[in-house]
Motif scaffolding. Structure first.
Motif, PDB file in Angstrom:
ATOM      1  N   THR A  87     -17.742  16.064  40.264  1.00 17.08           N
ATOM      2  CA  THR A  87     -17.878  15.581  41.413  1.00 17.08           C
ATOM      3  C   THR A  87     -18.041  14.166  41.425  1.00 17.08           C
ATOM      4  O   THR A  87     -18.400  13.308  40.601  1.00 17.08           O
ATOM      5  CB  THR A  87     -19.373  16.064  41.933  1.00 17.08           C
ATOM      6  N   GLU A  88     -17.385  13.282  42.409  1.00 17.53           N
ATOM      7  CA  GLU A  88     -17.096  11.881  42.516  1.00 17.53           C
ATOM      8  C   GLU A  88     -18.839  11.394  42.507  1.00 17.53           C
ATOM      9  O   GLU A  88     -19.649  11.808  43.456  1.00 17.53           O
ATOM     10  CB  GLU A  88     -16.549  11.454  43.574  1.00 17.53           C
ATOM     11  N   THR A  89     -19.084  10.307  41.647  1.00 13.55           N
ATOM     12  CA  THR A  89     -20.187   9.699  41.983  1.00 13.55           C
ATOM     13  C   THR A  89     -20.261   8.792  43.026  1.00 13.55           C
ATOM     14  O   THR A  89     -19.220   8.100  43.618  1.00 13.55           O
ATOM     15  CB  THR A  89     -20.467   8.802  40.654  1.00 13.55           C
ATOM     16  N   PRO A  90     -21.310   8.241  43.614  1.00 14.57           N
ATOM     17  CA  PRO A  90     -21.450   7.236  44.638  1.00 14.57           C
ATOM     18  C   PRO A  90     -20.954   5.926  44.300  1.00 14.57           C
ATOM     19  O   PRO A  90     -20.621   5.040  44.933  1.00 14.57           O
ATOM     20  CB  PRO A  90     -22.914   7.090  45.178  1.00 14.57           C
ATOM     21  N   TYR A  91     -20.959   5.763  43.148  1.00  7.71           N
ATOM     22  CA  TYR A  91     -20.831   4.233  42.464  1.00  7.71           C
ATOM     23  C   TYR A  91     -19.369   4.253  42.074  1.00  7.71           C
ATOM     24  O   TYR A  91     -18.906   3.392  41.350  1.00  7.71           O
ATOM     25  CB  TYR A  91     -21.629   3.887  41.365  1.00  7.71           C
ATOM     26  N   SER A  92     -18.631   5.172  42.098  1.00  5.50           N
ATOM     27  CA  SER A  92     -17.055   5.061  41.800  1.00  5.50           C
ATOM     28  C   SER A  92     -16.432   4.074  42.576  1.00  5.50           C
ATOM     29  O   SER A  92     -16.557   3.780  43.894  1.00  5.50           O
ATOM     30  CB  SER A  92     -16.426   6.427  42.109  1.00  5.50           C
TER      31      SER A  92
END
Length: 93
Positions: A87-92
């Protein structure tokens, strides 16, 4: 597995088209410098449920099954498949 190039450019076009046909978005493909018989690829699906459906449909597609049969005629290409869901992180970036 047999010792041939794991993923030729001709074969890659077929695999990528089959992935896309079943909603599997191709992101990136890598070969580790220290391993000539390893392929790592990153693909994307809209959701975990759609990932399961997409892989099932891909694995039962008649075109894919024929490509697979031809690819193993001289021996298996794949020794092990590891699937990791991320799952992509919000800080990507």
């Amino acid at each position: 597995p047999r010792s041939t190039p794991l993923y030729s450019s001709a074969a890659s076009d077929v695999y990528k088209r089959q992935f896309e046909k079943h909603g599997i978005r191709n992101i990136q493909y890598w070969k580790p410098e220290e391993s000539s018989d390893t392929l790592i690829y990153l693909v994307a699906h809209p959701s975990k449920l759609e990932a399961a459906i997409n892989w099932k449909n891909f694995g039962t597609d008649p075109v894919w099954l024929e490509v697979y049969r031809e690819s193993i005629a001289d021996g298996r290409l794949v020794k092990d498949i590891q699937r990791v869901l991320m799952t992509e992180t919000p800080y990507s970036p």
